[in-house]
Every structure is written in C-alpha cells, then in structure tokens.
Design a protein around this motif. Structure first.
Motif, mmCIF file in Angstrom:
data_model
loop_
_atom_site.group_PDB
_atom_site.id
_atom_site.type_symbol
_atom_site.label_atom_id
_atom_site.label_comp_id
_atom_site.label_asym_id
_atom_site.label_seq_id
_atom_site.Cartn_x
_atom_site.Cartn_y
_atom_site.Cartn_z
ATOM 1 N N THR A 403 -15.562 6.085 2.534
ATOM 2 C CA THR A 403 -15.785 4.845 3.282
ATOM 3 C C THR A 403 -15.131 3.729 2.462
ATOM 4 O O THR A 403 -13.969 3.423 2.681
ATOM 5 C CB THR A 403 -17.281 4.591 3.532
ATOM 6 N N THR A 404 -15.857 3.183 1.500
ATOM 7 C CA THR A 404 -15.225 2.179 0.639
ATOM 8 C C THR A 404 -14.097 2.778 -0.186
ATOM 9 O O THR A 404 -13.211 2.061 -0.658
ATOM 10 C CB THR A 404 -16.255 1.553 -0.318
ATOM 11 N N GLY A 405 -14.108 4.107 -0.358
ATOM 12 C CA GLY A 405 -13.111 4.749 -1.206
ATOM 13 C C GLY A 405 -11.884 5.264 -0.493
ATOM 14 O O GLY A 405 -10.856 5.501 -1.133
ATOM 15 N N PHE A 406 -11.931 5.395 0.846
ATOM 16 C CA PHE A 406 -10.804 6.075 1.495
ATOM 17 C C PHE A 406 -9.488 5.283 1.443
ATOM 18 O O PHE A 406 -8.422 5.887 1.347
ATOM 19 C CB PHE A 406 -11.170 6.450 2.941
ATOM 20 N N PRO A 407 -9.496 3.929 1.470
ATOM 21 C CA PRO A 407 -8.197 3.244 1.438
ATOM 22 C C PRO A 407 -7.551 3.206 0.057
ATOM 23 O O PRO A 407 -6.515 2.591 -0.107
ATOM 24 C CB PRO A 407 -8.540 1.809 1.903
ATOM 25 N N LEU A 408 -8.172 3.861 -0.926
ATOM 26 C CA LEU A 408 -7.569 3.981 -2.258
ATOM 27 C C LEU A 408 -7.204 5.420 -2.582
ATOM 28 O O LEU A 408 -6.514 5.673 -3.567
ATOM 29 C CB LEU A 408 -8.536 3.491 -3.348
ATOM 30 N N SER A 409 -7.662 6.357 -1.782
ATOM 31 C CA SER A 409 -7.525 7.769 -2.119
ATOM 32 C C SER A 409 -6.130 8.301 -1.808
ATOM 33 O O SER A 409 -5.614 8.079 -0.709
ATOM 34 C CB SER A 409 -8.568 8.598 -1.357
ATOM 35 N N PRO A 410 -5.525 9.024 -2.747
ATOM 36 C CA PRO A 410 -4.235 9.659 -2.459
ATOM 37 C C PRO A 410 -4.377 10.877 -1.563
ATOM 38 O O PRO A 410 -3.375 11.485 -1.181
ATOM 39 C CB PRO A 410 -3.744 10.065 -3.858
ATOM 40 N N LEU A 411 -5.615 11.248 -1.234
ATOM 41 C CA LEU A 411 -5.859 12.432 -0.418
ATOM 42 C C LEU A 411 -5.982 12.110 1.063
ATOM 43 O O LEU A 411 -6.237 13.005 1.868
ATOM 44 C CB LEU A 411 -7.134 13.138 -0.903
ATOM 45 N N THR A 412 -5.841 10.848 1.452
ATOM 46 C CA THR A 412 -5.878 10.472 2.864
ATOM 47 C C THR A 412 -4.548 9.842 3.249
ATOM 48 O O THR A 412 -4.037 8.971 2.555
ATOM 49 C CB THR A 412 -7.019 9.477 3.158
ATOM 50 N N ALA A 413 -4.023 10.288 4.385
ATOM 51 C CA ALA A 413 -2.709 9.814 4.816
ATOM 52 C C ALA A 413 -2.711 8.322 5.118
ATOM 53 O O ALA A 413 -1.715 7.624 4.889
ATOM 54 C CB ALA A 413 -2.263 10.597 6.049
ATOM 55 N N SER A 414 -3.833 7.809 5.632
ATOM 56 C CA SER A 414 -3.862 6.399 6.028
ATOM 57 C C SER A 414 -3.671 5.460 4.836
ATOM 58 O O SER A 414 -3.202 4.331 5.001
ATOM 59 C CB SER A 414 -5.169 6.074 6.754
ATOM 60 N N THR A 415 -4.033 5.913 3.636
ATOM 61 C CA THR A 415 -3.795 5.091 2.442
ATOM 62 C C THR A 415 -2.322 4.766 2.305
ATOM 63 O O THR A 415 -1.942 3.640 1.946
ATOM 64 C CB THR A 415 -4.278 5.822 1.180
ATOM 65 N N PHE A 416 -1.466 5.727 2.605
ATOM 66 C CA PHE A 416 -0.036 5.521 2.461
ATOM 67 C C PHE A 416 0.531 4.635 3.563
ATOM 68 O O PHE A 416 1.580 4.016 3.394
ATOM 69 C CB PHE A 416 0.676 6.871 2.405
ATOM 70 N N ILE A 417 -0.164 4.569 4.697
ATOM 71 C CA ILE A 417 0.221 3.591 5.717
ATOM 72 C C ILE A 417 -0.028 2.196 5.169
ATOM 73 O O ILE A 417 0.822 1.304 5.277
ATOM 74 C CB ILE A 417 -0.592 3.795 7.011
ATOM 75 N N LEU A 418 -1.206 1.999 4.584
ATOM 76 C CA LEU A 418 -1.580 0.686 4.068
ATOM 77 C C LEU A 418 -0.626 0.215 2.983
ATOM 78 O O LEU A 418 -0.087 -0.900 3.045
ATOM 79 C CB LEU A 418 -3.019 0.725 3.537
ATOM 80 N N VAL A 419 -0.395 1.048 1.973
ATOM 81 C CA VAL A 419 0.462 0.611 0.862
ATOM 82 C C VAL A 419 1.922 0.566 1.284
ATOM 83 O O VAL A 419 2.679 -0.304 0.836
ATOM 84 C CB VAL A 419 0.262 1.512 -0.383
ATOM 85 N N GLY A 420 2.329 1.483 2.163
ATOM 86 C CA GLY A 420 3.723 1.510 2.601
ATOM 87 C C GLY A 420 4.087 0.290 3.423
ATOM 88 O O GLY A 420 5.117 -0.345 3.196
ATOM 89 N N MET A 421 3.229 -0.058 4.378
ATOM 90 C CA MET A 421 3.522 -1.207 5.223
ATOM 91 C C MET A 421 3.347 -2.523 4.473
ATOM 92 O O MET A 421 4.019 -3.509 4.773
ATOM 93 C CB MET A 421 2.643 -1.182 6.466
ATOM 94 N N SER A 422 2.448 -2.544 3.494
ATOM 95 C CA SER A 422 2.258 -3.768 2.703
ATOM 96 C C SER A 422 3.355 -3.930 1.661
ATOM 97 O O SER A 422 3.555 -5.025 1.133
ATOM 98 C CB SER A 422 0.895 -3.746 2.004
ATOM 99 N N GLY A 423 4.048 -2.830 1.350
ATOM 100 C CA GLY A 423 5.124 -2.901 0.366
ATOM 101 C C GLY A 423 4.645 -2.912 -1.065
ATOM 102 O O GLY A 423 5.283 -3.523 -1.929
ATOM 103 N N VAL A 424 3.526 -2.241 -1.348
ATOM 104 C CA VAL A 424 3.005 -2.184 -2.712
ATOM 105 C C VAL A 424 2.962 -0.734 -3.173
ATOM 106 O O VAL A 424 2.993 0.193 -2.366
ATOM 107 C CB VAL A 424 1.592 -2.807 -2.808
ATOM 108 N N GLN A 425 2.891 -0.547 -4.480
ATOM 109 C CA GLN A 425 2.764 0.791 -5.037
ATOM 110 C C GLN A 425 1.293 1.215 -5.045
ATOM 111 O O GLN A 425 0.405 0.383 -5.224
ATOM 112 C CB GLN A 425 3.308 0.824 -6.462
ATOM 113 N N LEU A 426 1.057 2.518 -4.860
ATOM 114 C CA LEU A 426 -0.313 3.012 -4.814
ATOM 115 C C LEU A 426 -1.067 2.673 -6.099
ATOM 116 O O LEU A 426 -2.222 2.217 -6.047
ATOM 117 C CB LEU A 426 -0.321 4.531 -4.583
ATOM 118 N N GLY A 427 -0.438 2.886 -7.248
ATOM 119 C CA GLY A 427 -1.105 2.596 -8.517
ATOM 120 C C GLY A 427 -1.463 1.128 -8.659
ATOM 121 O O GLY A 427 -2.550 0.781 -9.134
ATOM 122 N N GLU A 428 -0.559 0.242 -8.238
ATOM 123 C CA GLU A 428 -0.843 -1.190 -8.282
ATOM 124 C C GLU A 428 -2.018 -1.541 -7.377
ATOM 125 O O GLU A 428 -2.895 -2.312 -7.750
ATOM 126 C CB GLU A 428 0.387 -1.977 -7.827
#
Length: 456
Positions: A403-428
């Motif tokens: 829930t609070t953790g899913f938008p940071l998890s590398p194990l969920t595809a939607s995290t990469f939508i968020l960081v990809g569209m925002s233009g930031v690196q996952l680690g950052e």
C-alpha cells in the motif's frame, strides 16, 4: 540456502541501484541470473526468465500504449484546462502545487489501479512542474504518498489479497482500519505541505542566485541544457528539452472528442469491460487516427515519444526477469518461511504491531502475491496460536505492505510507470520519499492502536 540467496539478491539490488553503481535495468537482469546460477538452476534459467517475461507482458503492452495515449492527449492540450485551473488555485506557489498534487492523486486513486493513477496524474501535472522549475522528485514522491495510502481501499489489490488469503470479509479487515486510513490521509497532506514548503524555499534561493548572475552566465547555462530551477531534464509525457511539440489541429470538436474518449477509456478501465492492454491499444489507435490523420503526423508522434516508451517498458520486462527467477526457484517461498521463523515466541502476542511496522519495508522484498498468499497465512496461524485474531494481522499488513510501499517497490510494474514518466531514477525516488512513506505507515499504526483496530 534459497532464502539467503533471495535476500542477498534483493539486498544487492537495492544497494547497487540506490548508490548508482549500475543501472536499474542491468541489476534487474543480471543479479537474478547470477542468483539462479549460484543456486544450481542453470538448466532451468531460460524457462524461469521466459515465465517471468510472459507474466509481465500484458503489463508492458498496456504501459507502452498508455504512455503513447496520454502523451498524445497532453500534446493535444486535453489537460491544459486542468493545468490552468490548478495554477489559478495554487497561484504558481510550489507549496500549494505540492499539496494539490496529493489531493488530485488521492481522488484519481479511488479507482484502485496504481498504473492508471500514475499515468493520469503525472501526465496532467508534469507540465506544471516543468513550467515552474520544480523538482520531478517532488512530483513522483507526493504522487507516491497519495496513491500509497489510497491503495488500502477494499477493491485495491492488497486488501483483496488479505481477505482471500485468510478467508475474511471486508467488514473484518478494512472497516476497522478506516479511521487509521483517515490518519494516513491527513499525514499525506501534512507531508506534502512540508515537502512543498521545502521546495518553495529551494526555488526562492535559486531565484535569488539567478538575479546575481549576469546575462552571459544565464545564456551559457541555457546552452548547456540546464533548466532554470537547476532540475535535470525529465523524460516522459509532455515536452522535454530539445523536443518539438506535435500539435493537433485547433478544432473545438476535437477537444470534446478527446475528452469523451478519455472518459470512456477510464470508465472501461474501472469496469474492466476488456483487458487493460486491449483498451489502451484500441484507445491509442482511435486517438491517433482522429488527432493525426496523416501518415507523416503519426510518424512524428511516434518518433517523439519512442524514447519514453522504451525507457518504461524495458524496465518492466527487466523486472519480469527478477520476479520470474525469484518465484520459479521458490526463493520467495523460502524467504517467507525464514521471515516467520525468526519471530520470537515472546513477541507472539504483539504480532499485529510487529507486522504493521515491517509491512512497508517488506514491500521492497516480497511481491504482493508472495507476501499475502505466502507470508500472511503463516503469520495469521501463528497469531491465532497466541490468542490474537488473524483478522488483526490482516489489518496490520495492509497498513504498508504494497500500500504505502508499492510505489517504491522494484517488484511492481507500476513503480516504473511513475519513475519513468516523472523522469527520475528509481534509487533517487526511493531515497527521496522512503522516510515519508514509512512515516505514513507509522501514523496509521498509531491510529489503528488508538481506534482499537488491533492492540499491543
């Protein structure tokens, strides 16, 4: 052995990506391959990876066409009225924009789908952030907070899994933590205020420094491709540095058509009238034909947004390698058993609080299926042995696990939508927002204790 190998793989992934030693894509592919070889699964490696890729393929297809669809709509100006409305309310104030981001995200997230939440909110708000020179990390972080707390709703994935795993009803799992969720929503607004205030100060200092520079200095910086607020260029929906806008003809009926098509698409997503990838494939094809009827216009649109699509989809398919290996080798199952095995008997009566406090960080380690169908049943049975109702453990789990953790998890595809569209690196992104997201879980845990959802 398998549990240690799995935890080592996840730990190395987080270490290497957060310290920028290797790219996320390289880590997602090579680390699980090395783990599989070390565990003696070399003969099965091809099938394991293929199974993982097959699992994420529908998500990858959906995201590719969803990015194209919403990028087209941004180019067509569909979100311009929303952007102008937000700017009128917030008066170009970074603090108000940040709080407005949280409010908009939590409203959009009522559909229970993280992917569509990120696609809609980032597409609408990224141009605002870029126009004012605000950091894209603030956008991805605040959207993460808003979407995370709202993912607790009963039709969201974690709560549904918790109810199914322990054979419980919504009235037993979600209803008792509804007040705690209210605490979480209040905290998200407070956190967005604090983050926005800090961003306002940062931009104010940069503006002050900008006044001290000569015109030649500013011209030189512009030539080097820097943004006026010092933020690095972003990729994703909207106009990036050096890109040309692909304009749609200025026809009033076209705006109406795009709005009706987008509403119909969102309703179709919520009602699941068709599989999500199919809806976005059809929606994008229709939108491109109507907005850009000539072959030249269509090619220009695809050329402009190809980079964004590749950046996001390659991450998703690379994540499929990681989940395919961890799941197929049973490392995930062994990790779940090892986690439960380290809980001392003395803490048995306090299991709900322990689960709540660890639920959010464990989103970085376990997929939602692995946690809710692998770990949670064992935790529920263990709690029952100590006289603690299993429902309390389920309530504790949804306060953070995916829930609070899913938008940071590398194990969920939607995290990469968020960081990809925002233009930031996952680690950052993880470094920037982890403590705020974890604080959301802590606030909700306190709220659950106060309101009696579970006890010490």
């Amino acid at each position: 052995m398998l549990a240690a190998l799995g935890y080592t793989t996840i730990g190395l992934f987080l270490l290497l990506t957060m310290t920028k030693r290797v790219s996320v894509l390289v880590a997602l592919v090579l680390l699980p391959v090395l783990a599989a070889l070390a565990g003696g699964f070399g003969d099965e490696l091809g099938d394991l990876i293929l199974d993982g890729l097959t699992t994420v393929a529908p998500t990858g297809i959906m995201i590719a066409f969803a990015v194209l669809y919403f990028s087209l709509m941004v180019d067509a100006g569909l979100f311009d009225p929303l952007i102008r409305g937000i700017l009128r309310v917030v008066r170009n104030d970074p603090l108000r924009i940040t709080v407005g981001t949280a409010v908009l995200t939590m409203c959009v997230a009522l559909d229970g789908d993280g992917a569509s939440t990120f696609l809609i909110t980032v597409s609408a708000l990224l141009p605002v952030y870029k126009r004012l020179g605000m950091s894209p990390l603030v956008l991805s972080g605040v959207v993460c907070l808003g979407a995370g707390v709202m993912n607790m709703i009963p039709w969201g994935g974690p709560t549904v899994r918790a109810m199914a795993a322990l054979k419980l009803e919504s009235s037993e799992v979600f209803t008792p933590v509804l007040p705690a969720m209210g605490f979480g929503i209040a905290w998200v607004l407070v956190a967005s205020y604090l983050i926005g205030r800090r961003e306002r100060r940062r931009l104010g200092m940069l503006d002050s420094q900008d006044h001290d520079r000569t015109e030649d200095d500013r011209t030189e910086e512009a030539a080097e491709g820097r943004t006026e607020a010092g933020a690095r260029p972003t990729a994703g929906a909207g106009d990036g540095p050096g890109t040309l806008r692909v304009p749609a003809p200025a026809r009033p009926w076209l705006t109406v058509f795009n709005l009706v098509l987008t509403i119909a698409l969102v309703v179709g997503l919520i009602l699941e009238v068709m599989p999500l990838p199919v809806l976005f494939v059809l929606g994008f094809a229709v939108a491109m034909l109507v907005n850009h009827p000539t072959w030249e216009q269509q090619q220009a649109l695809l050329d402009k947004h190809a980079k964004s699509v590749v950046l996001v989809t390659t991450m998703i398919f690379a994540a499929g390698v990681l989940t395919g290996v961890l799941t197929g080798t049973k490392m995930i199952d062994s990790m779940a058993e090892a986690l439960v095995g380290v809980i001392p008997d003395a803490l048995g009566g306090h299991l709900p609080v322990l689960v709540a406090l660890t639920s959010m960080p464990l989103s970085l380690v376990f997929t939602p299926d692995a946690y809710y169908f692998g770990v949670l049943p064992v935790l529920g049975q263990t709690a029952d042995g100590f006289g603690v109702p299993p429902a309390e453990v389920a309530r504790a789990a949804i306060l953070g696990q995916m829930t609070t953790g899913f938008p940071l998890s590398p194990l969920t595809a939607s995290t990469f939508i968020l960081v990809g569209m925002s233009g930031v690196q996952l680690g950052e992104h993880q470094r920037f927002i982890f403590r705020w997201a974890f604080a959301t879980t802590l606030v909700m845990t306190a709220g659950a204790l106060i309101t009696g959802a579970f006890s010490l």
